[in-house]
Design a protein around this motif. Sequence first.
Motif, PDB file in Angstrom:
ATOM      1  N   TRP A  85       0.830  -1.246  -0.133  1.00  0.00           N
ATOM      2  CA  TRP A  85       0.092   0.019  -0.032  1.00  0.00           C
ATOM      3  C   TRP A  85       0.897   1.315   0.128  1.00  0.00           C
ATOM      4  CZ3 TRP A  85      -5.138  -0.028  -0.578  1.00  0.00           C
ATOM      5  CH2 TRP A  85      -5.800  -1.337  -0.280  1.00  0.00           C
ATOM      6  N   HIS A  86       0.454   2.350  -0.553  1.00  0.00           N
ATOM      7  CA  HIS A  86       1.329   3.650  -0.713  1.00  0.00           C
ATOM      8  C   HIS A  86       0.545   4.817  -1.266  1.00  0.00           C
ATOM      9  CE1 HIS A  86       1.537   1.447  -4.710  1.00  0.00           C
ATOM     10  NE2 HIS A  86       1.896   3.026  -5.268  1.00  0.00           N
ATOM     11  N   THR A  87       1.003   5.954  -1.162  1.00  0.00           N
ATOM     12  CA  THR A  87       0.402   7.059  -1.814  1.00  0.00           C
ATOM     13  C   THR A  87       1.371   7.936  -2.567  1.00  0.00           C
ATOM     14  OG1 THR A  87       0.842   8.574   0.151  1.00  0.00           O
ATOM     15  CG2 THR A  87      -1.164   7.363   0.395  1.00  0.00           C
ATOM     16  N   HIS A  88       0.906   8.493  -3.421  1.00  0.00           N
ATOM     17  CA  HIS A  88       1.563   9.575  -4.281  1.00  0.00           C
ATOM     18  C   HIS A  88       1.297  10.970  -3.891  1.00  0.00           C
ATOM     19  CE1 HIS A  88       3.537   6.106  -6.370  1.00  0.00           C
ATOM     20  NE2 HIS A  88       1.966   5.821  -6.505  1.00  0.00           N
ATOM     21  N   PRO A  89       2.009  11.817  -3.383  1.00  0.00           N
ATOM     22  CA  PRO A  89       1.501  13.245  -2.989  1.00  0.00           C
ATOM     23  C   PRO A  89       0.818  13.909  -4.046  1.00  0.00           C
ATOM     24  CG  PRO A  89       3.615  12.745  -1.900  1.00  0.00           C
ATOM     25  CD  PRO A  89       3.646  11.653  -2.780  1.00  0.00           C
ATOM     26  N   GLY A  91      -0.197  12.278  -7.118  1.00  0.00           N
ATOM     27  CA  GLY A  91      -0.864  11.276  -8.018  1.00  0.00           C
ATOM     28  C   GLY A  91      -0.173  10.479  -8.965  1.00  0.00           C
ATOM     29  N   GLN A  92      -0.588   9.545  -9.516  1.00  0.00           N
ATOM     30  CA  GLN A  92       0.244   8.866 -10.406  1.00  0.00           C
ATOM     31  C   GLN A  92      -0.692   8.436 -11.597  1.00  0.00           C
ATOM     32  OE1 GLN A  92       1.073   4.803  -8.979  1.00  0.00           O
ATOM     33  NE2 GLN A  92       3.342   4.990  -9.592  1.00  0.00           N
ATOM     34  N   ILE A  93       0.083   8.229 -12.836  1.00  0.00           N
ATOM     35  CA  ILE A  93      -0.612   7.640 -14.045  1.00  0.00           C
ATOM     36  C   ILE A  93       0.212   6.099 -14.216  1.00  0.00           C
ATOM     37  CG2 ILE A  93      -0.927   7.761 -16.415  1.00  0.00           C
ATOM     38  CD1 ILE A  93      -0.434  11.006 -15.862  1.00  0.00           C
ATOM     39  N   ARG A 126      -4.483   6.391  -0.689  1.00  0.00           N
ATOM     40  CA  ARG A 126      -3.768   4.790  -0.625  1.00  0.00           C
ATOM     41  C   ARG A 126      -4.410   3.882  -1.689  1.00  0.00           C
ATOM     42  NH1 ARG A 126      -2.321   2.359   4.402  1.00  0.00           N
ATOM     43  NH2 ARG A 126      -3.812   0.690   4.019  1.00  0.00           N
ATOM     44  N   HIS A 127      -3.409   3.337  -2.215  1.00  0.00           N
ATOM     45  CA  HIS A 127      -3.476   2.072  -3.074  1.00  0.00           C
ATOM     46  C   HIS A 127      -2.525   1.205  -3.328  1.00  0.00           C
ATOM     47  CE1 HIS A 127      -0.756   4.806  -5.247  1.00  0.00           C
ATOM     48  NE2 HIS A 127      -0.728   4.100  -6.106  1.00  0.00           N
ATOM     49  N   TRP A 128      -2.481   0.158  -4.194  1.00  0.00           N
ATOM     50  CA  TRP A 128      -1.710  -0.793  -4.594  1.00  0.00           C
ATOM     51  C   TRP A 128      -1.728  -1.241  -5.990  1.00  0.00           C
ATOM     52  CZ3 TRP A 128      -2.840  -5.778  -5.880  1.00  0.00           C
ATOM     53  CH2 TRP A 128      -4.119  -6.013  -5.744  1.00  0.00           C
ATOM     54  N   HIS A 129      -0.774  -1.652  -6.614  1.00  0.00           N
ATOM     55  CA  HIS A 129      -0.807  -2.343  -8.119  1.00  0.00           C
ATOM     56  C   HIS A 129       0.163  -3.286  -8.357  1.00  0.00           C
ATOM     57  CE1 HIS A 129       1.792   1.320  -8.958  1.00  0.00           C
ATOM     58  NE2 HIS A 129       1.031   1.870  -8.083  1.00  0.00           N
ATOM     59  N   GLY A 130      -0.075  -4.348  -9.072  1.00  0.00           N
ATOM     60  CA  GLY A 130       0.718  -5.294  -9.164  1.00  0.00           C
ATOM     61  C   GLY A 130       0.410  -6.339 -10.380  1.00  0.00           C
TER      62      GLY A 130
END
Length: 166
Positions: A85-89, A91-93, A126-130
């Motif tokens: 889990w993490h955040t980007h201050p 955001g992210q594409i 908060r999100h995750w990807h994989g």
Amino acid sequence: MKYRLLPFLIAIIIITASCNQNTETTTQSSTADTSEELNFIFPKGQKGPDKNFTGNAYNIGLVNDSTLTTIVGNVYFEPGARSNWHTHPAGQILIITDGVGYHQIEGQPIQVIKKGDAVTCPPNTRHWHGASHDTGLQQMYVVPNIEKGVVNWMEAVTDEVYDQAK
Ligand code: MN
């Protein structure tokens, strides 16, 4: 005299041909892991640290120009691998160039992502990807406005959460 050799020559040709066939069969079965069939547009990169990832994920920075405020890179996730889990201050594409994976914003269902998809994550969320369970993932990332920060790492995604994608 030379015709006596003919049966041996034929035997050698048959043996060689069957050996080649066996080699191909062996090669195919040893690459049953579908991640081996993914296209690698960029170099594989360095393995991400265990404190931030479950399983094997490889990161490479593609654009890291200090005169810009955006970074671009690629992560290759092996099947079953995912970020914490993490955040980007800011955001992210994510742009998926091959394979199949999962993206989850906390509180929302897991989204299946695949080659050709582009997904966003809002700032400070908060999100995750994989990767998916059975297929790896080639994922380009774009992190804008890095003067606000790049990433804040949190706890690992449990199997219980990850397996909800099944
Ligand atoms: Mn992210």
